[in-house]
Design an enzyme around this catalytic site. Sequence first.
Site, PDB file in Angstrom:
ATOM      1  N   GLN A  50      -3.115 -21.514 -19.157  1.00  0.00           N
ATOM      2  CA  GLN A  50      -3.714 -22.669 -20.005  1.00  0.00           C
ATOM      3  C   GLN A  50      -2.540 -22.927 -21.099  1.00  0.00           C
ATOM      4  O   GLN A  50      -1.958 -22.106 -21.527  1.00  0.00           O
ATOM      5  CB  GLN A  50      -4.692 -22.243 -20.889  1.00  0.00           C
ATOM      6  N   HIS A 108      -5.202 -25.915 -17.753  1.00  0.00           N
ATOM      7  CA  HIS A 108      -6.317 -26.128 -18.770  1.00  0.00           C
ATOM      8  C   HIS A 108      -6.228 -27.553 -19.473  1.00  0.00           C
ATOM      9  O   HIS A 108      -7.115 -28.302 -19.440  1.00  0.00           O
ATOM     10  CB  HIS A 108      -5.920 -25.153 -19.466  1.00  0.00           C
ATOM     11  N   ASP A 127     -10.012 -28.241 -18.728  1.00  0.00           N
ATOM     12  CA  ASP A 127     -11.345 -27.931 -19.441  1.00  0.00           C
ATOM     13  C   ASP A 127     -11.167 -29.233 -20.406  1.00  0.00           C
ATOM     14  O   ASP A 127     -10.324 -29.508 -21.172  1.00  0.00           O
ATOM     15  CB  ASP A 127     -10.999 -26.722 -20.353  1.00  0.00           C
ATOM     16  N   GLU A 173     -13.687 -28.017 -15.979  1.00  0.00           N
ATOM     17  CA  GLU A 173     -14.406 -26.867 -16.429  1.00  0.00           C
ATOM     18  C   GLU A 173     -15.211 -27.795 -17.815  1.00  0.00           C
ATOM     19  O   GLU A 173     -14.584 -28.673 -18.385  1.00  0.00           O
ATOM     20  CB  GLU A 173     -13.686 -25.975 -17.286  1.00  0.00           C
ATOM     21  N   ASP A 216     -18.619 -22.915 -18.545  1.00  0.00           N
ATOM     22  CA  ASP A 216     -18.318 -21.821 -19.692  1.00  0.00           C
ATOM     23  C   ASP A 216     -19.252 -21.877 -20.856  1.00  0.00           C
ATOM     24  O   ASP A 216     -20.032 -21.108 -20.802  1.00  0.00           O
ATOM     25  CB  ASP A 216     -16.751 -22.407 -20.304  1.00  0.00           C
ATOM     26  N   GLN A 249     -16.813 -19.134 -15.311  1.00  0.00           N
ATOM     27  CA  GLN A 249     -16.096 -18.522 -16.022  1.00  0.00           C
ATOM     28  C   GLN A 249     -16.818 -17.254 -16.720  1.00  0.00           C
ATOM     29  O   GLN A 249     -17.719 -17.559 -17.475  1.00  0.00           O
ATOM     30  CB  GLN A 249     -15.409 -19.121 -17.247  1.00  0.00           C
ATOM     31  N   LYS A 258     -16.479 -15.198 -19.522  1.00  0.00           N
ATOM     32  CA  LYS A 258     -15.519 -14.984 -20.768  1.00  0.00           C
ATOM     33  C   LYS A 258     -15.697 -13.548 -21.313  1.00  0.00           C
ATOM     34  O   LYS A 258     -16.815 -13.306 -21.959  1.00  0.00           O
ATOM     35  CB  LYS A 258     -16.005 -16.093 -21.632  1.00  0.00           C
ATOM     36  N   CYS A 315      -7.437 -17.256 -25.475  1.00  0.00           N
ATOM     37  CA  CYS A 315      -6.295 -16.758 -26.348  1.00  0.00           C
ATOM     38  C   CYS A 315      -6.012 -15.898 -27.481  1.00  0.00           C
ATOM     39  O   CYS A 315      -5.017 -15.479 -27.693  1.00  0.00           O
ATOM     40  CB  CYS A 315      -5.709 -18.233 -26.454  1.00  0.00           C
TER      41      CYS A 315
END
Length: 418
Positions: free
Chosen positions: A171, A193, A235, A270, A304, A326, A328, A358
């Site tokens: 990303q 991303h 995304d 996304e 997501d 996803q 997560k 991140c």
Amino acid sequence: MRIKDVLLAPGTGAFFYDDQAAIKAGAIQDGFIYAGEPLTPGFTSIRVAASSLSVGLVLTDDTVVWGDMMGVQYSGAGGRDPLFETAQIWDLTSRVVAPRLLDVDASRYLEACAHVFEPHEHKRLPLAVEYGVSQALLRAVADLHRKTMAEVICAEFDLPLPTRRVPIYCQSGDAREINVDKMILKAVDVLPHGLINSRQKFGVAGHTFMEFVKWVATRTREIGRPGYQPALHFDVYGWIGQEIGLEPSPIADFICNVADTVPDFTLNIECPADFGSTQAQIENYAKIVSILDSRGSSARIVVDERCNTLEEIRLFAEARAAHLIQIKTPDVGSLADTARAVLLCKENKVGAYVGGSCTETDLSAQASVHISVATQADMMLAKPGMGVDEAFSIVGNEQNRLLAMLNRRRAQTKMLDD
């Protein structure tokens, strides 16, 4: 195997916690910060330095194994746990979780997780606690059996030793153009991303976003090595729905139009829209998926928001309300549930993407690699941070080391069988 002691150490995540509601409401970037007042409870400013908390398990031979707890970048949004507060998590871990850890047989992973993560005061433990402690427990079992974390997962879930490399997805953060170049030069499997998280980045009727998609495809051809053909994954943080409305058919039309501009690439979109609840998300995403499939589009929908826990992942997978889910990891909680989520996606013939945030750490990223490879996920996120180089190095190198060890293990087993 017993745990002798539990250590806690404060730490930092590799990026920042951001107030998604304030950003969507139009907060303006001023350098690296966002100007304006936060909207999501718990945030004292729109952008907050990410904190983490390490939990160390002291084993009987005085080996210490660690796991890291943290939240995700957009904490408190889309049904997620609230902003990670180190002091609160420290207190809860010390009072509730540590005594359970000292009482558990740490030699069996799934049983240990089930015991330690029992509800407290009729509520599930914070998912960040499950996430960090499950990492440490997995390392403890791996240390005891002198195996990799991936082998522990394979043994617990009765899976064969994996052979396939899992594609890695990077990303870009806000440094889109520079980081796209980095990704292309490093031949990343899935990119970029794009962080399309505001009206300015999406543009009127999505024109700014479409131009960026075309630029990424063109840049890939210009500077990529011959034959390099990554999947393109963007995304958009619900902005298709916000800009053109929440009807599935126009959303599908827009996504098909974007895919038509990059016909040589697989296109992942996304979070095309946020329909306000998990049930509404499932119903409308399923309609979008059905429309795209009926048209033979190369575009794939990735879910997501509002698909956080194992139970929510099950609902989306069974309804085929995404082409790719996803998982997560900090939002799912225990790494055991991440493994279960991948296997559940496979059972329902839906793509499994082991993601995360991140804001994570090197330790949590490395543990995620072992889950991804053991369960043979369809792709995994390069994490932590937003700098590309560090995240791709941490995840890529861990995967390569792991596969080398698994190949040696397979060869040893074959020699014994012969």
